[in-house]
Write a protein that holds these residues in place. Sequence first.
Motif, PDB file in Angstrom:
ATOM      1  N   LEU A 164       0.740  -1.383  -0.072  1.00 17.21           N
ATOM      2  CA  LEU A 164      -0.379   0.239  -0.117  1.00 17.21           C
ATOM      3  C   LEU A 164       1.490   1.163  -0.289  1.00 17.21           C
ATOM      4  O   LEU A 164       2.190   0.969   0.840  1.00 17.21           O
ATOM      5  N   SER A 165       0.243   2.710  -0.359  1.00 14.01           N
ATOM      6  CA  SER A 165       1.243   3.181  -0.307  1.00 14.01           C
ATOM      7  C   SER A 165       0.203   4.649  -0.358  1.00 14.01           C
ATOM      8  O   SER A 165      -0.853   5.141  -0.976  1.00 14.01           O
ATOM      9  N   PRO A 166       0.590   5.682   1.105  1.00 13.70           N
ATOM     10  CA  PRO A 166       0.085   7.052   1.164  1.00 13.70           C
ATOM     11  C   PRO A 166       0.741   7.960   0.021  1.00 13.70           C
ATOM     12  O   PRO A 166       1.436   8.239   0.067  1.00 13.70           O
ATOM     13  N   ASN A 167      -0.973   9.408   0.095  1.00 16.82           N
ATOM     14  CA  ASN A 167       0.525  10.534  -0.800  1.00 16.82           C
ATOM     15  C   ASN A 167      -0.449  11.715   0.280  1.00 16.82           C
ATOM     16  O   ASN A 167      -0.178  12.345  -0.044  1.00 16.82           O
ATOM     17  N   GLU A 300     -10.301  11.278 -21.561  1.00 16.95           N
ATOM     18  CA  GLU A 300      -9.375  10.681 -23.434  1.00 16.95           C
ATOM     19  C   GLU A 300      -7.428  10.332 -22.757  1.00 16.95           C
ATOM     20  O   GLU A 300      -7.525   9.773 -23.505  1.00 16.95           O
ATOM     21  N   VAL A 301      -7.583  11.186 -21.541  1.00 20.26           N
ATOM     22  CA  VAL A 301      -5.959  10.741 -21.397  1.00 20.26           C
ATOM     23  C   VAL A 301      -6.073  10.700 -19.447  1.00 20.26           C
ATOM     24  O   VAL A 301      -6.661  11.425 -18.821  1.00 20.26           O
ATOM     25  N   VAL A 302      -5.407   9.608 -19.185  1.00 18.21           N
ATOM     26  CA  VAL A 302      -5.060   9.397 -17.687  1.00 18.21           C
ATOM     27  C   VAL A 302      -4.283   9.257 -17.416  1.00 18.21           C
ATOM     28  O   VAL A 302      -3.384   8.916 -17.730  1.00 18.21           O
ATOM     29  N   ALA A 303      -3.890  10.683 -15.932  1.00 18.83           N
ATOM     30  CA  ALA A 303      -2.899  10.371 -15.858  1.00 18.83           C
ATOM     31  C   ALA A 303      -2.816   9.746 -14.561  1.00 18.83           C
ATOM     32  O   ALA A 303      -3.383   9.224 -13.916  1.00 18.83           O
ATOM     33  N   VAL A 304      -1.567   8.490 -13.606  1.00 21.25           N
ATOM     34  CA  VAL A 304      -1.396   7.500 -13.473  1.00 21.25           C
ATOM     35  C   VAL A 304      -0.011   7.922 -12.581  1.00 21.25           C
ATOM     36  O   VAL A 304       0.394   8.170 -12.987  1.00 21.25           O
ATOM     37  N   ALA A 305      -0.882   7.886 -11.072  1.00 20.44           N
ATOM     38  CA  ALA A 305       0.845   8.235 -10.121  1.00 20.44           C
ATOM     39  C   ALA A 305       0.278   7.920  -8.911  1.00 20.44           C
ATOM     40  O   ALA A 305      -1.130   6.986  -8.894  1.00 20.44           O
ATOM     41  N   TYR A 306       1.436   7.379  -8.190  1.00 20.21           N
ATOM     42  CA  TYR A 306       1.122   6.697  -7.281  1.00 20.21           C
ATOM     43  C   TYR A 306       1.748   7.885  -5.504  1.00 20.21           C
ATOM     44  O   TYR A 306       3.184   8.240  -6.050  1.00 20.21           O
ATOM     45  N   GLY A 307       1.548   7.722  -4.550  1.00 20.23           N
ATOM     46  CA  GLY A 307       1.899   8.461  -3.154  1.00 20.23           C
ATOM     47  C   GLY A 307       2.705   9.951  -3.420  1.00 20.23           C
ATOM     48  O   GLY A 307       1.928  10.668  -4.119  1.00 20.23           O
ATOM     49  N   ALA A 308       3.521  10.676  -3.241  1.00 18.53           N
ATOM     50  CA  ALA A 308       4.049  12.208  -3.570  1.00 18.53           C
ATOM     51  C   ALA A 308       3.933  12.479  -4.657  1.00 18.53           C
ATOM     52  O   ALA A 308       3.525  13.623  -4.917  1.00 18.53           O
ATOM     53  N   ALA A 309       4.152  11.571  -6.068  1.00 17.46           N
ATOM     54  CA  ALA A 309       3.868  12.050  -7.142  1.00 17.46           C
ATOM     55  C   ALA A 309       2.739  12.508  -7.432  1.00 17.46           C
ATOM     56  O   ALA A 309       2.307  13.376  -8.315  1.00 17.46           O
ATOM     57  N   SER A 310       2.135  12.161  -7.134  1.00 16.41           N
ATOM     58  CA  SER A 310      -0.120  11.720  -7.282  1.00 16.41           C
ATOM     59  C   SER A 310      -0.350  13.031  -6.936  1.00 16.41           C
ATOM     60  O   SER A 310      -0.930  13.542  -7.437  1.00 16.41           O
ATOM     61  N   ARG A 311       0.429  13.771  -6.097  1.00 13.51           N
ATOM     62  CA  ARG A 311      -0.237  15.338  -5.715  1.00 13.51           C
ATOM     63  C   ARG A 311      -0.301  16.569  -6.615  1.00 13.51           C
ATOM     64  O   ARG A 311      -1.251  16.423  -7.013  1.00 13.51           O
TER      65      ARG A 311
END
Length: 412
Positions: A164-167, A300-311
């Motif tokens: 698991l990864s928090p943001n 039409e375009v989905v940005a995908v990220a996790y953790g700090a990068a997602s902010r």
Amino acid sequence: MAVIEIALTERLVAPWAEWQKRYTAGRRLLEAGTYALTEGAIAAGCRVFAGYPITPATDIAEYMSKRLPQVGGYYMQAEDELAGMHMCAGASLGGLKAMTATSGPGYTLMHDAYGWAITNEIPLVVVDAMRVGPISGITGAPGQGEFYVARYCTHGGNIETIVLSPNSVQESFWLTIDAFNLAERFRTVVTILTDQVISDMFEDLFLPHDYAELGGIVVPRHHNLAMPFYPLNSDAVDVPPNVVGLGTGVCVSAYTHTEEGYDIEEMEAQWAQTYRLVNKIRHHRDQILRYEAVGLEDAEVVAVAYGAASRTVKTAVLGARRRGIRAGFLRLISLWPFADELFGRDVRYLVCELNYDGQLVREVMRAAPDKRKVHFMGKSAELHTVAEVTAALEGVARDGRVPGLPYIWTDV
């Protein structure tokens, strides 16, 4: 450029989406992510921490050394990370919830203990606060280089893992409780894959007044006192963890084992053990899936990220929509098992992660209908800026590619 007036749909699929509505009486603090992780562990019933200090996870050890004696728990300074994790496994086998914390260099030292705990179905929580690498890298800069290491966290294969990864600081608190719950229910090691930014930054943090009132959401430790201690050929969850002592007679081993835990050199036993270790997780993926999604329906375009990068990625997506781009946002919270089911739409994906080699993007390419529509936006040692992600979203939406940008890698 036209402005999209379509109402955004936002969705958080995680247990704490409901928990934070249920518990509203408490304290509000300005605190760090490491502090929130510590309090989440205490609230979840963790009573043992053993580990070795390493930036940016050192504060977790310091907080635990202060908090555990206050709740009747035990803190142990180990001689290294491997010993720390073995100590935690022993404590868990003795009947107490346990946690250790480290960063990348220490994380790789734990792998023998990881396999030992997974094979013997010992509930544990391990925090990896990632920093930029390889090897020791920069202690005060974020990285996301252990995405695959967390999945393949020991030798030999034949396992599944939960990561698991928090943001945010607040999510670090609730997610840590969730990690302990999953560790108990699945009798396995659960990894919290956080990073230097989320660990070190200070944010608003709500803590419930009395952790004893969290009994409705915390999975308590139960003991399995009778055979089978290792339910081979079974994918059952919610089997109480084994406890050494109390007359159980359970055996713990690094080798392929019988239902009692004794070493055995027979292929049938190896197959039965593997079925158990893999399928107790694979067959219950729906109970592990956690994510946040914004505007996926018309994207039409989905940005995908996790953790700090997602902010910063989420901020860029919201801004892009105001500029007329049909952009969506998908933040993975449960990283493993990988959420293939979230990538069924045949649209373009922009995967933003904090490494240059491309790790998360490879899984998205595998899961998406057309890997040629999956675009990589790697950066290392610092977050993507909102302007960078906005430019990438515009480039992908308009030209089907990420434009050339300083310090951004796009090759996979």
